[in-house]
Motif scaffolding. Structure first.
Motif, short mmCIF file in Angstrom:
data_model
loop_
_atom_site.label_atom_id
_atom_site.label_comp_id
_atom_site.label_asym_id
_atom_site.label_seq_id
_atom_site.Cartn_x
_atom_site.Cartn_y
_atom_site.Cartn_z
N THR A 31 0.84 -1.19 0.00
CA THR A 31 0.00 0.00 0.00
C THR A 31 0.88 1.25 0.00
O THR A 31 2.04 1.22 0.42
CB THR A 31 -0.89 0.02 1.24
N LYS A 32 0.30 2.35 -0.46
CA LYS A 32 1.04 3.60 -0.43
C LYS A 32 1.35 4.02 1.00
O LYS A 32 2.46 4.47 1.29
CB LYS A 32 0.25 4.71 -1.14
N ARG A 58 3.84 10.42 -6.21
CA ARG A 58 3.04 9.45 -6.97
C ARG A 58 3.62 8.06 -6.72
O ARG A 58 4.83 7.89 -6.59
CB ARG A 58 3.09 9.79 -8.46
N PHE A 59 2.73 7.06 -6.68
CA PHE A 59 3.13 5.73 -6.21
C PHE A 59 2.69 4.67 -7.21
O PHE A 59 1.63 4.76 -7.81
CB PHE A 59 2.49 5.47 -4.84
N GLY A 60 3.52 3.64 -7.37
CA GLY A 60 3.18 2.52 -8.23
C GLY A 60 3.84 1.24 -7.76
O GLY A 60 4.87 1.27 -7.08
N VAL A 176 -0.95 1.34 -10.30
CA VAL A 176 -0.36 2.67 -10.38
C VAL A 176 -1.37 3.72 -9.95
O VAL A 176 -2.57 3.62 -10.26
CB VAL A 176 0.14 2.97 -11.81
N GLU A 177 -0.88 4.71 -9.24
CA GLU A 177 -1.75 5.80 -8.80
C GLU A 177 -2.36 6.51 -10.00
O GLU A 177 -1.67 6.86 -10.96
CB GLU A 177 -0.94 6.79 -7.96
N THR A 187 -10.55 2.40 -6.19
CA THR A 187 -10.13 3.23 -5.07
C THR A 187 -9.63 2.34 -3.94
O THR A 187 -10.04 1.19 -3.77
CB THR A 187 -11.28 4.10 -4.53
N ASP A 190 -5.65 4.20 1.22
CA ASP A 190 -4.28 4.08 1.71
C ASP A 190 -3.46 5.36 1.44
O ASP A 190 -2.23 5.32 1.43
CB ASP A 190 -3.59 2.88 1.07
N GLN A 191 -4.15 6.48 1.22
CA GLN A 191 -3.46 7.77 1.06
C GLN A 191 -3.21 8.32 2.46
O GLN A 191 -4.14 8.73 3.15
CB GLN A 191 -4.32 8.73 0.26
N ARG A 205 -7.74 6.85 -2.49
CA ARG A 205 -6.80 7.13 -3.57
C ARG A 205 -7.22 6.33 -4.79
O ARG A 205 -7.59 5.15 -4.69
CB ARG A 205 -5.40 6.75 -3.13
N ILE A 207 -6.61 4.20 -8.13
CA ILE A 207 -5.57 3.31 -8.64
C ILE A 207 -6.02 2.70 -9.96
O ILE A 207 -7.21 2.48 -10.18
CB ILE A 207 -5.21 2.20 -7.65
#
Length: 239
Positions: A31-32, A58-60, A176-177, A187, A190-191, A205, A207
């Motif tokens: 998770t982010k 940004r997260f992936g 990926v975000e 969604t 996990d932000q 968040r 995804i």
């Protein structure tokens, strides 16, 4: 933009997004909030410190090796009264390998890379009982995007897992975000907004789930005529 690439591999991982109380589940991929927490710990930040700069990254994720779900349970007694506390369940992923990426300004990305190489607080994979079995940091890529790295990073599954496939290319799941132009998205809550133990807060968040194809190094060596490393049946297959 710059991208920091990380590998998350260990005997056990656990990435909770909405679990509470006596039942602590895990998502099927990092998770982010979990990875941002790992990075904040490497920087030496406390749980009550501001994390808005890290949360804005940004997260992936790329799933290089799906983990096997594992269930555990824990018992406890109250220290003073000796009264038994409720039994709690814990869920983990065993033998999983993920690549995680954060994208942002180069200065911050370089700081995070340095912190992972010399962390203030040791990293763990979702829970303190889940240490990594490989170095977490991989490299920093300037003027790259997460989408580029998802395709260009080599397949980092365990060697025994790679030997199971004889395909030239392997298909790997990506999460990926979502951006503004990505259309409909799933969604996940996990932000991270705050890791303060008194009042942890997380937001939804967007995804996007997809797949990429990357080369299989074992297949390349096999088709070249050389036996696969440590595979006792490789010679027999050529007869």
């Amino acid at each position: 933009m710059s991208v920091l690439a990380m590998q998350l591999a260990g005997p056990l991982q656990s990435w909770g997004a909405s679990a509470r109380f006596a039942r602590r589940t895990t998502e099927q991929a990092p998770t982010k909030s979990g990875v941002i927490g790992l990075l904040a710990a490497a920087l030496g930040r406390r749980r009550t410190d501001d994390l808005s700069d890290l949360a804005a990254l940004r997260f992936g994720v790329r799933v290089d090796q799906h983990g096997v779900p594992v269930r555990d349970y824990q018992t406890a007694q109250h220290f003073e009264s000796g009264k038994s506390m409720p039994v709690s369940e814990r869920f983990y992923l065993a033998d999983a390998v993920f690549l995680a990426f954060v994208e942002g300004e180069g200065v911050l990305i370089e700081r995070l890379h340095s912190a992972l190489r010399d962390p203030v607080f040791l990293p763990y994979l979702g829970r303190r009982s889940c240490p990594p079995s490989r170095p977490v940091e991989l490299d920093v890529y300037h003027d790259h995007s997460i989408e580029q790295r998802l395709v260009d990073e080599p397949w980092r599954a365990s060697r025994w897992h790679q030997r199971r496939s004889r395909e030239q290319m392997v298909r790997l799941e990506t999460i990926v975000e979502a951006g503004r132009g990505d259309g409909p998205a799933d969604t996940l809550r996990d932000q991270p907004l705050s890791f303060d133990p008194i009042h942890r807060r997380y937001a939804l968040r967007g995804i996007v789930r997809d797949h990429v194809e990357v080369p299989n190094p074992i297949a390349r060596r096999t088709t070249a005529g050389a036996p696969t490393d440590h595979d006792p049946t490789a010679v027999l297959r050529g007869m």
